[in-house]
Design an enzyme around this catalytic site. Structure first.
Site, PDB file in Angstrom:
ATOM      1  N   GLY A  73      94.998  51.545-120.931  1.00  0.00           N
ATOM      2  CA  GLY A  73      93.744  50.796-120.923  1.00  0.00           C
ATOM      3  C   GLY A  73      94.039  49.319-120.759  1.00  0.00           C
ATOM      4  O   GLY A  73      93.675  48.489-121.586  1.00  0.00           O
ATOM      5  N   GLU A  96      94.464  52.327-116.200  1.00  0.00           N
ATOM      6  CA  GLU A  96      93.084  51.894-116.434  1.00  0.00           C
ATOM      7  C   GLU A  96      92.115  52.878-115.790  1.00  0.00           C
ATOM      8  O   GLU A  96      92.344  53.332-114.665  1.00  0.00           O
ATOM      9  CB  GLU A  96      92.887  50.486-115.847  1.00  0.00           C
ATOM     10  N   ASP A 152      88.485  51.160-127.079  1.00  0.00           N
ATOM     11  CA  ASP A 152      87.096  51.445-127.423  1.00  0.00           C
ATOM     12  C   ASP A 152      87.037  52.026-128.837  1.00  0.00           C
ATOM     13  O   ASP A 152      87.684  53.034-129.123  1.00  0.00           O
ATOM     14  CB  ASP A 152      86.523  52.444-126.420  1.00  0.00           C
ATOM     15  N   THR A 227      95.808  39.002-123.797  1.00  0.00           N
ATOM     16  CA  THR A 227      94.692  39.719-123.194  1.00  0.00           C
ATOM     17  C   THR A 227      93.388  38.937-123.316  1.00  0.00           C
ATOM     18  O   THR A 227      93.219  38.101-124.206  1.00  0.00           O
ATOM     19  CB  THR A 227      94.487  41.091-123.859  1.00  0.00           C
TER      20      THR A 227
END
Length: 252
Positions: A73, A96, A152, A227
């Protein structure tokens, strides 16, 4: 007569892709069916597509150099970019699920290779569902590092099965990681942080790194700074919760 203006997706000053042209939802449903090519086995991963300067031919059967880092991810690729120069001899890949985000990372890497000759040849990205296809990309004990940065949280209890860190999926990650390999997780959601820590703590093939080991690891500080998500949390003065564990051999 009106003139059609074509707006470039890349910055004229830096040559890098502009993120606003590649926006997508923050997360995707990992249990939905997506259509993209998947290698039938790790031996079918075409390294020449990902690292053309290092593998000019698609035949890498005789090569001992394989991907060692996987950013699961990977988002917009910030961690990959930072790791590339920190570990220039290590092959790494971002995985991804969102197609627009994957395309952005591809364009970003290509632009960096052009503007920095000889650099960033060791990183790449692939659109795939890592919750389903890890064994298709990596052999047993192939990886030395796996990253799960700001995944998530899937807040609803009925959706916890969609979380990328779970007891079942840790079995697959343990398969892909070499003994001594490290799994890095970070989130700004305290409940998810506890969930990931508990899953890792209770798994027989992982043990937590000591505080001394964490301080000595140059990668640790990148988890929150490299990030887009980490930078956003920092700007807002938020907290982050890390769980960093080593792959160990199971006790007999």
């Amino acid at each position: 007569m009106l003139e059609n203006k074509v707006q470039s997706t890349h910055s004229k000053s830096t040559g890098l892709p502009r993120k606003r042209f590649y926006r997508a939802r923050a997360h995707s449903n990992p249990l939905s069916d997506s259509h993209f090519p998947v290698p039938v086995a790790p031996s079918h991963v075409d390294y020449s597509l990902h690292y053309p300067q290092l593998f000019p031919s698609s035949d890498v059967a005789g090569s001992c150099k394989k991907i060692q880092f996987a950013d699961i991810g990977c988002g917009f690729g910030g961690l990959l970019i930072s790791l590339s120069t920190l570990f220039p001899e290590t092959l790494m890949i971002g995985m991804e699920l969102r197609d627009k985000v994957t395309e952005y990372v591809k364009e970003r890497i290509l632009a960096l290779r052009v503007t920095n000759p000889g650099q960033y040849q060791n990183i790449s990205v692939v659109r795939t569902n890592s919750m389903k296809y890890i064994p298709n990309y990596f052999e047993k004990a192939q990886l030395s590092k796996m990253f799960f940065l700001f995944p998530d949280p899937h807040f609803k209890e009925k959706n916890h099965r969609r979380r990328v860190i779970s007891p079942f999926l840790l079995d697959e990650y343990a398969y892909a990681l070499e003994v001594g390999g490290i799994i890095y997780t970070i989130t700004d959601v305290e409940e998810l942080g506890e969930w990931m820590k508990t899953c890792l703590e209770n798994h027989p093939m992982f043990e937590a790194l000591t505080s001394e080991e964490l301080e000595a690891d140059p990668v640790t500080e990148l988890l929150s700074s490299a990030t887009e998500e980490g930078q956003k949390v920092d700007r807002n003065g938020g907290q982050t919760f890390q769980a960093i564990y080593r792959r160990i051999a199971p006790s007999l």
